[in-house]
Design an enzyme around this catalytic site. Structure first.
Site, PDB file in Angstrom:
ATOM      1  N   GLY A  45      26.935  65.259  25.668  1.00 14.76           N
ATOM      2  CA  GLY A  45      27.479  63.888  25.755  1.00 14.76           C
ATOM      3  C   GLY A  45      29.039  63.784  25.635  1.00 14.76           C
ATOM      4  O   GLY A  45      29.565  64.800  24.954  1.00 14.76           O
ATOM      5  N   GLN A  50      37.449  61.064  24.120  1.00 12.57           N
ATOM      6  CA  GLN A  50      37.463  62.640  23.880  1.00 12.57           C
ATOM      7  C   GLN A  50      38.257  63.189  24.868  1.00 12.57           C
ATOM      8  O   GLN A  50      38.692  64.515  24.809  1.00 12.57           O
ATOM      9  CB  GLN A  50      36.120  63.045  23.850  1.00 12.57           C
ATOM     10  CG  GLN A  50      35.361  62.525  22.638  1.00 12.57           C
ATOM     11  CD  GLN A  50      33.789  63.298  22.724  1.00 12.57           C
ATOM     12  OE1 GLN A  50      33.049  62.842  23.180  1.00 12.57           O
ATOM     13  NE2 GLN A  50      33.739  64.677  21.824  1.00 12.57           N
ATOM     14  N   CYS A  98      29.719  68.092  17.780  1.00 10.61           N
ATOM     15  CA  CYS A  98      30.535  67.243  18.582  1.00 10.61           C
ATOM     16  C   CYS A  98      31.747  67.978  19.118  1.00 10.61           C
ATOM     17  O   CYS A  98      32.315  68.831  18.455  1.00 10.61           O
ATOM     18  CB  CYS A  98      31.141  66.012  17.777  1.00 10.61           C
ATOM     19  SG  CYS A  98      32.290  64.975  18.599  1.00 10.61           S
ATOM     20  N   LEU A  99      32.086  67.792  20.491  1.00  9.26           N
ATOM     21  CA  LEU A  99      32.901  68.754  21.098  1.00  9.26           C
ATOM     22  C   LEU A  99      34.587  68.409  20.766  1.00  9.26           C
ATOM     23  O   LEU A  99      35.154  69.325  20.752  1.00  9.26           O
ATOM     24  CB  LEU A  99      32.872  68.405  22.688  1.00  9.26           C
ATOM     25  CG  LEU A  99      31.898  68.842  23.444  1.00  9.26           C
ATOM     26  CD1 LEU A  99      31.816  68.408  24.849  1.00  9.26           C
ATOM     27  CD2 LEU A  99      31.488  70.403  23.323  1.00  9.26           C
ATOM     28  N   HIS A 140      25.520  58.480  18.827  1.00  4.74           N
ATOM     29  CA  HIS A 140      26.808  59.246  18.642  1.00  4.74           C
ATOM     30  C   HIS A 140      28.085  59.236  19.612  1.00  4.74           C
ATOM     31  O   HIS A 140      29.072  58.849  19.206  1.00  4.74           O
ATOM     32  CB  HIS A 140      26.403  60.819  18.803  1.00  4.74           C
ATOM     33  CG  HIS A 140      27.221  61.770  18.777  1.00  4.74           C
ATOM     34  ND1 HIS A 140      27.417  62.932  17.595  1.00  4.74           N
ATOM     35  CD2 HIS A 140      28.361  62.141  19.335  1.00  4.74           C
ATOM     36  CE1 HIS A 140      28.383  63.759  18.018  1.00  4.74           C
ATOM     37  NE2 HIS A 140      28.940  63.175  18.842  1.00  4.74           N
ATOM     38  N   GLU A 141      27.716  58.907  20.882  1.00  2.00           N
ATOM     39  CA  GLU A 141      28.527  58.845  21.812  1.00  2.00           C
ATOM     40  C   GLU A 141      29.159  57.483  21.798  1.00  2.00           C
ATOM     41  O   GLU A 141      30.244  57.175  21.914  1.00  2.00           O
ATOM     42  CB  GLU A 141      27.955  59.044  23.264  1.00  2.00           C
ATOM     43  CG  GLU A 141      27.442  60.389  23.506  1.00  2.00           C
ATOM     44  CD  GLU A 141      28.561  61.365  23.308  1.00  2.00           C
ATOM     45  OE1 GLU A 141      29.713  61.355  23.542  1.00  2.00           O
ATOM     46  OE2 GLU A 141      27.998  62.738  22.778  1.00  2.00           O
ATOM     47  N   HIS A 144      31.861  56.948  19.257  1.00  2.00           N
ATOM     48  CA  HIS A 144      33.265  57.289  19.708  1.00  2.00           C
ATOM     49  C   HIS A 144      34.016  56.213  20.017  1.00  2.00           C
ATOM     50  O   HIS A 144      35.403  56.136  20.248  1.00  2.00           O
ATOM     51  CB  HIS A 144      33.163  58.467  20.959  1.00  2.00           C
ATOM     52  CG  HIS A 144      32.749  59.798  20.239  1.00  2.00           C
ATOM     53  ND1 HIS A 144      33.691  60.488  19.169  1.00  2.00           N
ATOM     54  CD2 HIS A 144      32.176  60.791  20.506  1.00  2.00           C
ATOM     55  CE1 HIS A 144      33.349  61.762  19.164  1.00  2.00           C
ATOM     56  NE2 HIS A 144      32.080  61.947  19.675  1.00  2.00           N
TER      57      HIS A 144
END
Ligand code: NI
Length: 184
Positions: A45, A50, A98-99, A140-141, A144
């Protein structure tokens, strides 16, 4: 085009992202770039903050789990202007990464059922109840988009344990295989 991924410490990751309208400039290209970037970084994701944009756009690709969970075969979706209306069901704990937090993985508790409103890439509106793993990925996404990251949910003790790693990220010390944008 592969975009650099903004890493912990970048202010855009702590902002509340704005809804967009269909005339948002270059939206199709941005969605393509977000998929390319996520795929290259081997994430499931990616949220627009991000890649530095405070707008409510998320891409998710769960096809990598298709072997264990056939319902995710070919699962590649864009979520525009998503908002979680409610979360209930039981709380489950699972390790997340997480990226934007390379090198950090922690157990995170989340509700396993959510009601969510969003639009697809054609701005068709959906109002759905989502359960299981996708509900976790969405939480999670979509977090953000509200300036939240999974480390906000871990215990003070665990936070203390990863403090060194977080400080390293703030200093721009990352060792991941994808392109990142660190705080200078
Ligand atoms: Ni993330």
């Amino acid at each position: 085009m592969i975009l650099p991924i903004y890493v912990y410490g970048q202010p855009v990751l702590r902002r509340t992202a704005e809804d967009i309208t269909p005339d948002y400039p270059g939206l199709d290209g941005l969605i393509r770039d977000m998929f390319d970037t996520m795929l290259h970084a081997e994430g499931v994701g990616l949220a627009a903050p991000q890649v530095g944009l405070p707008i409510r756009v998320v891409v998710v690709d769960l096809d990598v789990y298709a072997d264990e969970q056939p319902e995710f075969k070919g699962f590649r979706k864009v979520y525009i202007n998503p908002h979680i209306i409610e979360a209930d069901g039981k709380e489950t704990s699972m390790e997340e990464g997480c990226l934007s937090l390379p090198g950090i993985r922690e157990d995170v508790k989340r509700k396993d059922r959510i009601r969510v409103k969003y639009m697809d890439e054609n701005f068709v509106t959906y109002d759905q109840v989502i359960e299981g793993y996708l509900a976790r990925v969405m939480q999670h996404e979509f977090d953000h988009l509200d300036g939240k990251m999974f480390i906000d949910y871990i215990s003070p003790l665990r936070r203390q344990m990863i403090k060194g790693k977080l400080n390293a990220l703030l200093k721009g010390n990352t060792s991941c295989h994808y392109k990142v944008k660190v705080v200078k």
